[in-house]
Every structure is written in C-alpha cells, then in structure tokens.
Design an enzyme around this catalytic site. Sequence first.
Site, PDB file in Angstrom:
ATOM      1  N   HIS A  88       0.672  -1.235  -0.004  1.00 55.34           N
ATOM      2  CA  HIS A  88      -0.221  -0.004   0.011  1.00 55.34           C
ATOM      3  C   HIS A  88       0.965   1.282   0.144  1.00 55.34           C
ATOM      4  O   HIS A  88       2.017   1.350   0.547  1.00 55.34           O
ATOM      5  CB  HIS A  88      -1.035   0.096   1.257  1.00 55.34           C
ATOM      6  CG  HIS A  88      -1.970   1.133   1.165  1.00 55.34           C
ATOM      7  ND1 HIS A  88      -1.747   2.375   1.469  1.00 55.34           N
ATOM      8  CD2 HIS A  88      -3.276   0.969   0.706  1.00 55.34           C
ATOM      9  CE1 HIS A  88      -2.869   2.956   1.302  1.00 55.34           C
ATOM     10  NE2 HIS A  88      -3.988   2.326   0.914  1.00 55.34           N
ATOM     11  N   GLU A 103      -4.600   1.377  -7.028  1.00 54.01           N
ATOM     12  CA  GLU A 103      -4.886   2.539  -6.443  1.00 54.01           C
ATOM     13  C   GLU A 103      -4.057   3.544  -6.767  1.00 54.01           C
ATOM     14  O   GLU A 103      -2.728   3.715  -6.329  1.00 54.01           O
ATOM     15  CB  GLU A 103      -4.486   2.149  -4.534  1.00 54.01           C
ATOM     16  CG  GLU A 103      -5.710   1.274  -4.370  1.00 54.01           C
ATOM     17  CD  GLU A 103      -5.875   1.395  -2.519  1.00 54.01           C
ATOM     18  OE1 GLU A 103      -6.977   1.370  -2.351  1.00 54.01           O
ATOM     19  OE2 GLU A 103      -4.652   1.495  -2.003  1.00 54.01           O
TER      20      GLU A 103
END
Length: 259
Positions: free
Chosen positions: A101, A168
């Site tokens: 992430h 993302e």
Amino acid sequence: MNAPVLLGVSLKMYFGHHETLNWSRRIVRLADRHPAVTSGAARLFVLPAFPAIVPVAGILARSGVAVGAQDIATEDVGAYTGEVSGPLLKEIGCRYAEVGHAERRRLYGEGDTVVAAKTAAALRNGLTPVLCVGELDPVEPQEAARRTVAEAARLLYGLEGPVVLAYEPQWAIGAPEPASPEHITTVCGALGEWLNSRPQHAGSTVIYGGSAGPGLLSRLGGSVGGLFLGRFAHDPEAVAKILDEIEPAGPAASRTEVA
C-alpha cells in the site's frame, strides 16, 4: 455466471477494538441478508488491525465474509521483532494479506524489493496477496496503464499463484473523488489483459481503490472486478449501498437495509 464482484475493506487504524467487533457484526448481518451476497454475485473480505483478526474471524466465520491482514512479514519465522508471519496469519484464519500500500511505501520506506518479498511470503503460505499498484502522480490513462502494468510485472516476477491486484493511483488515495471512470477502466483493463496472459496467475482479480465509494461501481459499468474500500466503508450503510449496485445472481430480490 460471471465472476463474483469482490469488495474488500481495509479498516487501517481508524477503529478501536470493540468498535471493530461491532462493525464486523453489522457486516455479518448485512451479508446474511443482502441478495448480492446470498446469491453469490458479490464476495466480501475485511482487513482489520492485527489484534482484532482472531475475534473478527470468529464473528465472520458463519457469514462467508473472509478476513485478512493489512501487512505480512517477509520471513516465515525468526528473530523479527514486531513482525507477523504468513504461517501465523494462515493459522488464525486469514485468507488475504495486503501488500505494497502507498502508505507503507511512503511512511515506512517499503520499496519494490520488500513489496515483492511480502507478496512471495503471502503466496507460499496459501494467502492471496492484495497487491496495491498505481502511479504516484496524475498522468494520462494510457501512461498510467503502462506504468502500472510494468510495476505489477516487477513485483510478481518469478511468482506463481492467484493475486488480487488493487489498482490505487496514489494521487487518488484520500482525495475527495476517485479517478475518472475512463482512467480506471483503462488501467484496470490493461492489468486484466496482462494477468490473463499469464497462466501462472490464473484466478486473479483486478479491483479499484483510491477514494472508492457508493456509486462508483455503477459508473464503471462492470469493467472492474470489484472495489477496495477504505473510509467510505466505515458506515455499513455505505457498504449496503455499494452492494445494491450489484445485480444479484438468479431471481431478483429486494434490497437490504443494515440493522
């Protein structure tokens, strides 16, 4: 039947312990009744903080909602203070492990070498990595697709097994709005084509994260495999609204409110 829409929720570090458990109970009640879930048209997974994984797994067990971790150690055993290993995560009921992430990269300095090692750790321990990829700054959709496919290729080089690629774009994380539907469909389409060309990753899925919330699935028109949700899923009613956008498999059923 089409592949189920995959909805993942990372709770990050927003909730306390009991708040996490209460949220999980509401999600179970939603999953037990919502036609998108009960018909098999949608699948859900939840990534709570490490201390909550065991009780959350117990709460979710009867519902079919899967549980996972927000991180995983690169190694399986040893003197690695503060780390949590893949074998341990598997033992306590995890099916997924989030890897790469943007916040892990930015705040804790995790580069491609670490991310690739964590992805390998998940795969060798029977966990599905939720591998986050995405460009740092806004660029044209085709350029974003090129960069993101190249990133996925680097991180998955030499590895085998199904993965969840969570697209993302880093500039969209925490933003008021997600990337545009054209941008999302272009990049996710390119990632899907790349995965489909690699039999070693059969069974993989591409989902979109980055300020994803209610209404986005409808705007994307079935062009992505699902969504990776953050703050917009803190209210189970918002999760219900997203599930309402998924056509149930088989006979239509009424929409469901969260108790």
